[in-house]
Design a protein around this motif. Structure first.
Motif, short mmCIF file in Angstrom:
data_model
loop_
_atom_site.label_atom_id
_atom_site.label_comp_id
_atom_site.label_asym_id
_atom_site.label_seq_id
_atom_site.Cartn_x
_atom_site.Cartn_y
_atom_site.Cartn_z
N MET A 61 0.82 -1.20 0.00
CA MET A 61 0.00 0.00 0.00
C MET A 61 0.86 1.26 0.00
SD MET A 61 -2.89 0.92 2.78
CE MET A 61 -3.30 2.60 3.16
N SER A 121 -6.13 0.45 -5.96
CA SER A 121 -7.45 -0.12 -5.67
C SER A 121 -7.42 -1.65 -5.80
CB SER A 121 -8.53 0.49 -6.56
OG SER A 121 -8.13 0.46 -7.90
N ARG A 124 -5.96 -2.85 -2.55
CA ARG A 124 -6.96 -2.81 -1.46
C ARG A 124 -7.96 -3.98 -1.59
NH1 ARG A 124 -5.57 -1.71 2.61
NH2 ARG A 124 -3.68 -2.39 1.58
N SER A 125 -8.34 -4.29 -2.85
CA SER A 125 -9.33 -5.37 -3.02
C SER A 125 -8.72 -6.73 -2.66
CB SER A 125 -9.90 -5.38 -4.44
OG SER A 125 -8.95 -5.85 -5.34
N MET A 128 -8.71 -7.00 1.09
CA MET A 128 -10.05 -7.23 1.65
C MET A 128 -10.55 -8.64 1.35
SD MET A 128 -11.09 -4.78 3.27
CE MET A 128 -11.70 -3.16 3.40
N SER A 219 -12.57 -3.29 -8.60
CA SER A 219 -11.93 -3.48 -7.29
C SER A 219 -12.86 -3.03 -6.17
CB SER A 219 -10.62 -2.69 -7.19
OG SER A 219 -9.74 -3.09 -8.20
N TYR A 220 -13.50 -1.86 -6.36
CA TYR A 220 -14.36 -1.35 -5.30
C TYR A 220 -15.67 -2.12 -5.16
CZ TYR A 220 -11.46 2.16 -3.31
OH TYR A 220 -10.44 2.76 -2.62
N ILE A 223 -14.58 -4.97 -3.07
CA ILE A 223 -14.37 -4.49 -1.70
C ILE A 223 -15.72 -4.33 -0.99
CG2 ILE A 223 -13.65 -2.48 -0.32
CD1 ILE A 223 -11.34 -2.12 -2.37
N THR A 242 -10.09 2.32 5.89
CA THR A 242 -8.85 1.98 5.16
C THR A 242 -8.95 2.44 3.70
OG1 THR A 242 -8.98 -0.08 6.41
CG2 THR A 242 -7.20 0.09 4.82
N CYS A 243 -10.14 2.25 3.11
CA CYS A 243 -10.31 2.58 1.70
C CYS A 243 -10.72 4.03 1.48
CB CYS A 243 -11.36 1.68 1.08
SG CYS A 243 -10.91 -0.05 1.19
N HIS A 246 -8.14 6.51 -0.17
CA HIS A 246 -7.88 6.19 -1.58
C HIS A 246 -9.08 6.57 -2.44
CE1 HIS A 246 -7.84 3.46 -5.14
NE2 HIS A 246 -6.67 4.03 -5.26
N LEU A 247 -10.27 6.26 -1.93
CA LEU A 247 -11.49 6.56 -2.69
C LEU A 247 -11.64 8.07 -2.90
CD1 LEU A 247 -13.69 4.96 -4.01
CD2 LEU A 247 -15.08 5.18 -1.96
#
Length: 324
Positions: A61, A121, A124-125, A128, A219-220, A223, A242-243, A246-247
């Motif tokens: 990350m 992203s 992150r996915s 998760m 990815s989102y 997530i 956490t996201c 970035h979002l």
């Protein structure tokens, strides 16, 4: 405003129109943008140094966050200093080769940012959806590939576009209606048939934008599905936070680019473009480090640790000098 076809003078330089031609705004805007640019340099350098030095920030990350800071620093520096000069001098000229260089570097950095945001992203996915396999999937090699491939691809594309534009004939008219050398304002100064180069720019921009946005959206969605499957409210809240940063960065960046490039031709004005350009060349590179450092405990702790260590070193050396 296009000159006569026969007046094909060899251009040695262009004149950049700059942000405003109103004299009373030059000084306050110079001050404002100088402060903004300095904050962005300090913020992004800070993130690059922290994520490199602090042992707790050696995760994928923060590897991507470091490269996000590098691209932010990259394109704001390609544009910023030259734009600041614009406020101080009467007629801001930019040499033919410097203009080509600025265009090439700017397109490399700005589109690499799109792919770094999509790599973040994806990262992150994976964290998760596959937490147990996370370190296996997001190995150091994978991380480097996710950064190196976009850099390489964008360098080739950027050189292709720059060489193509600068190999065509410019008319004698050399005023660029912008504060840096961007593709479309340059294309509007060409005497040759610009249909092909406009099409190339459009197709490549659309490809980069849509591909990177698709990666982000998929990815989102993954997530979101993972968060909805969680039983505890605390777990969900932690996952969202956490996201969150970035979002926020993604929405701001893609929002600005969409606003700029997806307007219908009729409502396209250079002034709204300039505002959007100022936003993503100067404001976003300031926002990214702020969003990440303010919303992120790890970065805050790392900053405290690093500053604490530096204070220790300084106090020890001053004590040493007092006693010796």
């Amino acid at each position: 405003t296009k000159m006569d076809k026969h007046n094909l003078t060899v251009l040695n330089e262009f004149i950049l129109m700059g942000i405003t031609d109103r004299p009373e705004l030059q000084a306050p805007l110079f001050g404002l943008f100088l402060i903004v640019y300095m904050i962005s340099v300090v913020g992004n350098m800070g993130i690059i140094i922290l994520t490199k030095m602090d042992s707790k920030l050696q995760t994928p990350m923060y590897f991507f966050l470091r490269h996000l800071a590098i691209t932010d620093l990259g394109y704001s520096t390609v544009v910023g200093p030259k734009m600041l000069v614009n406020f101080v001098v009467d007629e801001n000229t930019i040499s033919y080769y410097f203009c080509a260089t600025q265009l090439a570097f700017f397109t490399v950095f700005i589109t690499s940012e799109l792919f770094i945001l999509s790599a973040m992203s994806y990262d992150r996915s994976v964290a998760m959806c596959n937490p147990l396999l996370y370190t296996v999937i997001m190995s150091q090699r994978t991380c480097w590939m996710l950064v190196a491939i976009p850099y390489l691809y964008r360098t080739i594309v950027s050189l292709l576009i720059t060489i193509k534009i600068f190999n065509l004939c410019f008319c004698g008219y050399s005023v660029i209606r912008h504060f840096y050398c961007d593709g479309l304002p340059l294309v509007s100064l060409l005497c040759s048939n610009t249909h092909e180069i406009e099409l190339i720019i459009l197709i490549l921009a659309a490809f980069d934008f849509i591909l990177s946005l698709l990666i982000v959206l998929v990815s989102y969605l993954l997530i979101l599905a993972a968060i909805l499957r969680m039983n505890s409210a605390e777990g969900r809240h932690k996952a969202f936070s956490t996201c969150g940063s970035h979002l926020t960065v993604v929405v701001v960046f893609y929002g600005t680019l969409s606003f700029m490039y997806l307007q219908p031709k009729s409502s396209h004005s250079f002034d709204t473009d300039k505002m959007a350009s100022i936003f993503y060349t100067l404001v976003i590179p300031v926002l990214n480090p702020l969003i990440y450092s303010l919303r992120n405990k790890d970065v805050k702790y790392a900053l405290h640790r690093t500053l604490g260590a530096l204070c220790n070193i300084f106090s020890q050396s001053s004590v040493y000098h007092v006693f010796h």
